[in-house]
Design an enzyme around this catalytic site. Structure first.
Site, PDB file in Angstrom:
ATOM      1  N   GLY A 249       4.934 -10.194   4.387  1.00 23.68           N
ATOM      2  CA  GLY A 249       5.698 -10.111   5.618  1.00 23.68           C
ATOM      3  C   GLY A 249       4.986 -10.757   6.791  1.00 23.68           C
TER       4      GLY A 249
ATOM      5  N   GLY B  31      11.517  -3.026   5.012  1.00 25.38           N
ATOM      6  CA  GLY B  31      10.741  -4.243   5.194  1.00 25.38           C
ATOM      7  C   GLY B  31      10.130  -4.713   3.887  1.00 25.38           C
ATOM      8  N   HIS B  32       9.612  -3.766   3.109  1.00 27.84           N
ATOM      9  CA  HIS B  32       9.075  -4.120   1.791  1.00 27.84           C
ATOM     10  C   HIS B  32      10.188  -4.640   0.887  1.00 27.84           C
ATOM     11  CE1 HIS B  32       5.980  -1.033   3.039  1.00 27.84           C
ATOM     12  NE2 HIS B  32       5.205  -2.028   2.663  1.00 27.84           N
TER      13      HIS B  32
ATOM     14  N   MET C 249       0.838  -1.195   0.000  1.00 28.32           N
ATOM     15  CA  MET C 249       0.000   0.000   0.000  1.00 28.32           C
ATOM     16  C   MET C 249       0.877   1.250   0.000  1.00 28.32           C
ATOM     17  SD  MET C 249      -3.531  -0.741   2.012  1.00 28.32           S
ATOM     18  CE  MET C 249      -2.907  -0.605   3.666  1.00 28.32           C
TER      19      MET C 249
ATOM     20  N   ARG D 110       3.263   2.894   9.113  1.00 26.34           N
ATOM     21  CA  ARG D 110       2.662   3.765  10.117  1.00 26.34           C
ATOM     22  C   ARG D 110       3.718   4.430  11.004  1.00 26.34           C
ATOM     23  NH1 ARG D 110      -2.954   2.467  10.455  1.00 26.34           N
ATOM     24  NH2 ARG D 110      -3.417   0.593   9.255  1.00 26.34           N
TER      25      ARG D 110
ATOM     26  N   GLN E  17     -10.330  -2.238   3.036  1.00 30.66           N
ATOM     27  CA  GLN E  17      -9.803  -2.898   4.228  1.00 30.66           C
ATOM     28  C   GLN E  17      -9.644  -1.934   5.396  1.00 30.66           C
ATOM     29  OE1 GLN E  17      -6.161  -4.107   1.981  1.00 30.66           O
ATOM     30  NE2 GLN E  17      -5.078  -3.660   3.886  1.00 30.66           N
TER      31      GLN E  17
ATOM     32  N   SER F  83       7.229  -0.453   9.839  1.00 32.26           N
ATOM     33  CA  SER F  83       5.844  -0.309   9.400  1.00 32.26           C
ATOM     34  C   SER F  83       5.680   1.050   8.745  1.00 32.26           C
ATOM     35  CB  SER F  83       4.890  -0.427  10.597  1.00 32.26           C
ATOM     36  OG  SER F  83       3.587  -0.007  10.251  1.00 32.26           O
TER      37      SER F  83
ATOM     38  N   GLN G 258      -2.779 -11.789   8.445  1.00 33.44           N
ATOM     39  CA  GLN G 258      -3.034 -11.549   7.025  1.00 33.44           C
ATOM     40  C   GLN G 258      -2.362 -12.629   6.174  1.00 33.44           C
ATOM     41  OE1 GLN G 258      -2.745  -7.519   4.928  1.00 33.44           O
ATOM     42  NE2 GLN G 258      -0.759  -8.413   4.426  1.00 33.44           N
TER      43      GLN G 258
END
Length: 282
Positions: free
Chosen positions: A149, A36-37, A30, A189, A61, A187, A155
């Site tokens: 991940g 991390g991605h 997203m 976020r 979502q 993250s 998920q």
């Protein structure tokens, strides 16, 4: 790196790759990309001829419209990160109508109860939204392998279940959580946190490490009491939930059985930002 901005362009691109017999690896995002991605694409690069990313903030979502509005977006930055990584051959950046031609609504899924645990209790409809967008991306991109991940462990389990139930010819691979030097799970976020808060939030992963030390040494209720006590003493942090669950069913347990695998799950709200983390207990 090719930037594919609509469904037709994507389909033409995929058709050419399939004709050449290329094995496709795919990891959807997203946006608001971080290392991390990129760790997903590092593994995908090793196992596939072609690696595809997607960037799409999926409206179905989010059960909180304010959370959707605040979700960080910078598509040009994200594309530059992917390009500079050298790991990705193409990125799909669809419009909402490419994913939801008529109306942005979720399908309803039966994930054998996985959707009713943890995040499903606090975010009704969330996993229907996840299933809908991931299934549609799978059908458009037709990957051989897809990567997700383990930070979003529930998920990951749900996507595996969807692929199994829909009999999609895709291998799903979970990639270990990528952490900052202080242990905080990376993250998107986190970008909303002040730098000082990102440092103090390391208490989340430190607590999970303690839980792993306490695992099978004291009881589950005693572990929960200790975790609650830790966050009762953290200024500006609110423990939304902590639980230990069976890794397969994701059902919370109050007792450790020798023949089962367990994982600790935690959600902490830090200055209004909801952070999730988990750890396999060994």
């Amino acid at each position: 790196m090719e930037v594919l901005k609509n469904k037709k362009t994507l389909q033409d691109f995929i058709e050419r790759q399939k004709e050449m017999g290329k094995k496709i690896g795919f990891a959807p995002t997203m946006g608001a990309l971080h290392n991390g991605h990129l760790s997903l694409y590092e593994i995908a690069r090793e196992e596939n001829d072609l690696v595809i990313s997607s960037i799409f903030v999926n409206p179905t979502q989010f059960n909180n419209s304010d959370d959707l509005a605040k979700y960080p977006r910078d598509i040009n930055r994200d594309i530059l990160i992917l390009e500079n990584s050298g790991l990705v051959d193409a990125v799909y950046v669809p419009e909402v109508t490419d994913i939801y031609p008529e109306k942005a609504e979720s399908q309803h899924y039966d994930f054998d109860g996985l959707e009713n645990e943890m995040e499903g209790k606090s975010r009704p409809g969330h996993f229907d939204g996840v299933g809908t967008v991931v299934e549609e991306l799978f059908r458009q991109i037709r990957p051989d392998n897809a990567y997700f991940g383990e930070k979003d462990f529930q998920q990951l389990a749900i996507i595996k279940k969807m692929v199994e139930k829909k009999q999609l010819p895709i291998k799903i691979t979970g990639v270990p959580i990528y952490r900052a030097e202080n242990g905080l799970a990376l993250s998107s976020r986190n970008q909303r946190l002040h730098e000082d808060r990102r440092e103090t939030s390391k208490i989340i992963s430190e607590t999970l490490k303690k839980v792993n030390d306490w695992f099978r040494v004291i009881t589950v209720p005693e572990i929960k009491e200790r975790v609650i006590d830790i966050f009762d003493h953290q200024h500006g942090m609110k423990l939304e939930y902590f639980m230990i669950a069976d890794e397969n069913s994701l059902k919370e347990t109050d007792f450790f059985y020798k023949d089962k695998s367990y994982r600790a799950f935690i959600v902490v709200v830090v200055d209004g930002v909801r952070l999730i983390d988990n750890m396999h207990l060994d």
